[in-house]
Motif scaffolding. Sequence first.
Motif, PDB file in Angstrom:
ATOM      1  N   ASP A 100       0.832  -1.207   0.000  1.00 28.17           N
ATOM      2  CA  ASP A 100       0.000   0.000   0.000  1.00 28.17           C
ATOM      3  C   ASP A 100       0.869   1.260   0.000  1.00 28.17           C
ATOM      4  N   PHE A 101       1.921   1.248   0.845  1.00 31.20           N
ATOM      5  CA  PHE A 101       2.824   2.399   0.903  1.00 31.20           C
ATOM      6  C   PHE A 101       3.473   2.645  -0.459  1.00 31.20           C
ATOM      7  N   LEU A 102       3.978   1.579  -1.072  1.00 33.02           N
ATOM      8  CA  LEU A 102       4.646   1.728  -2.365  1.00 33.02           C
ATOM      9  C   LEU A 102       3.677   2.187  -3.451  1.00 33.02           C
ATOM     10  N   ASP A 103       2.441   1.690  -3.419  1.00 29.74           N
ATOM     11  CA  ASP A 103       1.435   2.156  -4.379  1.00 29.74           C
ATOM     12  C   ASP A 103       1.201   3.653  -4.224  1.00 29.74           C
ATOM     13  N   ASP A 104       1.067   4.116  -2.973  1.00 27.13           N
ATOM     14  CA  ASP A 104       0.855   5.542  -2.716  1.00 27.13           C
ATOM     15  C   ASP A 104       2.065   6.363  -3.152  1.00 27.13           C
ATOM     16  N   TRP A 105       3.270   5.848  -2.832  1.00 26.54           N
ATOM     17  CA  TRP A 105       4.495   6.562  -3.192  1.00 26.54           C
ATOM     18  C   TRP A 105       4.598   6.708  -4.700  1.00 26.54           C
ATOM     19  N   GLU A 106       4.349   5.607  -5.415  1.00 31.31           N
ATOM     20  CA  GLU A 106       4.451   5.639  -6.870  1.00 31.31           C
ATOM     21  C   GLU A 106       3.377   6.532  -7.483  1.00 31.31           C
ATOM     22  N   ALA A 107       2.190   6.590  -6.862  1.00 30.96           N
ATOM     23  CA  ALA A 107       1.140   7.475  -7.366  1.00 30.96           C
ATOM     24  C   ALA A 107       1.574   8.937  -7.261  1.00 30.96           C
ATOM     25  N   GLU A 108       2.349   9.256  -6.230  1.00 32.73           N
ATOM     26  CA  GLU A 108       2.809  10.633  -6.028  1.00 32.73           C
ATOM     27  C   GLU A 108       4.092  10.947  -6.782  1.00 32.73           C
ATOM     28  N   HIS A 109       5.022   9.971  -6.861  1.00 30.63           N
ATOM     29  CA  HIS A 109       6.360  10.241  -7.394  1.00 30.63           C
ATOM     30  C   HIS A 109       6.677   9.540  -8.711  1.00 30.63           C
ATOM     31  N   GLY A 110       5.846   8.634  -9.137  1.00 24.91           N
ATOM     32  CA  GLY A 110       6.115   7.877 -10.353  1.00 24.91           C
ATOM     33  C   GLY A 110       6.644   6.489 -10.031  1.00 24.91           C
ATOM     34  N   VAL A 111       6.595   5.633 -11.025  1.00 28.36           N
ATOM     35  CA  VAL A 111       6.999   4.239 -10.858  1.00 28.36           C
ATOM     36  C   VAL A 111       8.493   4.154 -10.558  1.00 28.36           C
ATOM     37  N   LEU A 112       8.838   3.271  -9.625  1.00 30.55           N
ATOM     38  CA  LEU A 112      10.246   3.043  -9.294  1.00 30.55           C
ATOM     39  C   LEU A 112      10.953   2.424 -10.498  1.00 30.55           C
ATOM     40  N   SER A 113      12.149   2.902 -10.759  1.00 32.58           N
ATOM     41  CA  SER A 113      12.919   2.391 -11.891  1.00 32.58           C
ATOM     42  C   SER A 113      13.574   1.061 -11.517  1.00 32.58           C
ATOM     43  N   ALA A 114      14.031   0.346 -12.527  1.00 32.96           N
ATOM     44  CA  ALA A 114      14.752  -0.910 -12.294  1.00 32.96           C
ATOM     45  C   ALA A 114      16.008  -0.659 -11.471  1.00 32.96           C
ATOM     46  N   ASP A 115      16.684   0.463 -11.712  1.00 33.19           N
ATOM     47  CA  ASP A 115      17.881   0.800 -10.942  1.00 33.19           C
ATOM     48  C   ASP A 115      17.542   1.048  -9.475  1.00 33.19           C
ATOM     49  N   GLN A 116      16.443   1.747  -9.214  1.00 30.53           N
ATOM     50  CA  GLN A 116      16.027   1.996  -7.830  1.00 30.53           C
ATOM     51  C   GLN A 116      15.671   0.691  -7.125  1.00 30.53           C
ATOM     52  N   LEU A 117      14.960  -0.185  -7.835  1.00 35.09           N
ATOM     53  CA  LEU A 117      14.588  -1.475  -7.239  1.00 35.09           C
ATOM     54  C   LEU A 117      15.826  -2.321  -6.962  1.00 35.09           C
ATOM     55  N   ALA A 118      16.790  -2.308  -7.888  1.00 38.44           N
ATOM     56  CA  ALA A 118      18.025  -3.070  -7.691  1.00 38.44           C
ATOM     57  C   ALA A 118      18.816  -2.519  -6.516  1.00 38.44           C
TER      58      ALA A 118
END
Length: 83
Positions: free
Chosen positions: A48-66
């Motif tokens: 839920d937190f990540l969904d909210d964060w991505e809604a506000e800031h955009g989808v996390l990139s592959a580099d950020q996830l790595a």
Amino acid sequence: MKVDKLSVSFHPDLGDAVRAAATRAGGGLSGWLADAAQAKLRSEALGDFLDDWEAEHGVLSADQLAAAAAELHLDTASAPPAA
């Protein structure tokens, strides 16, 4: 300590696997199930937190996830690809 008693039903194979996992962990079935429920609730809260964060800031990139996986010392070789 106050407890909330619940009754749960499982498919027999799942029930056997849960009892075996609790035994391997060296604890009781109730404690094992409580730990599993807490882990599920934490996982859902993080989602839920990540969904909210991505809604506000955009989808996390592959580099950020790595980078996050490396920081958390996660084994990403067996993880499913990010959606």
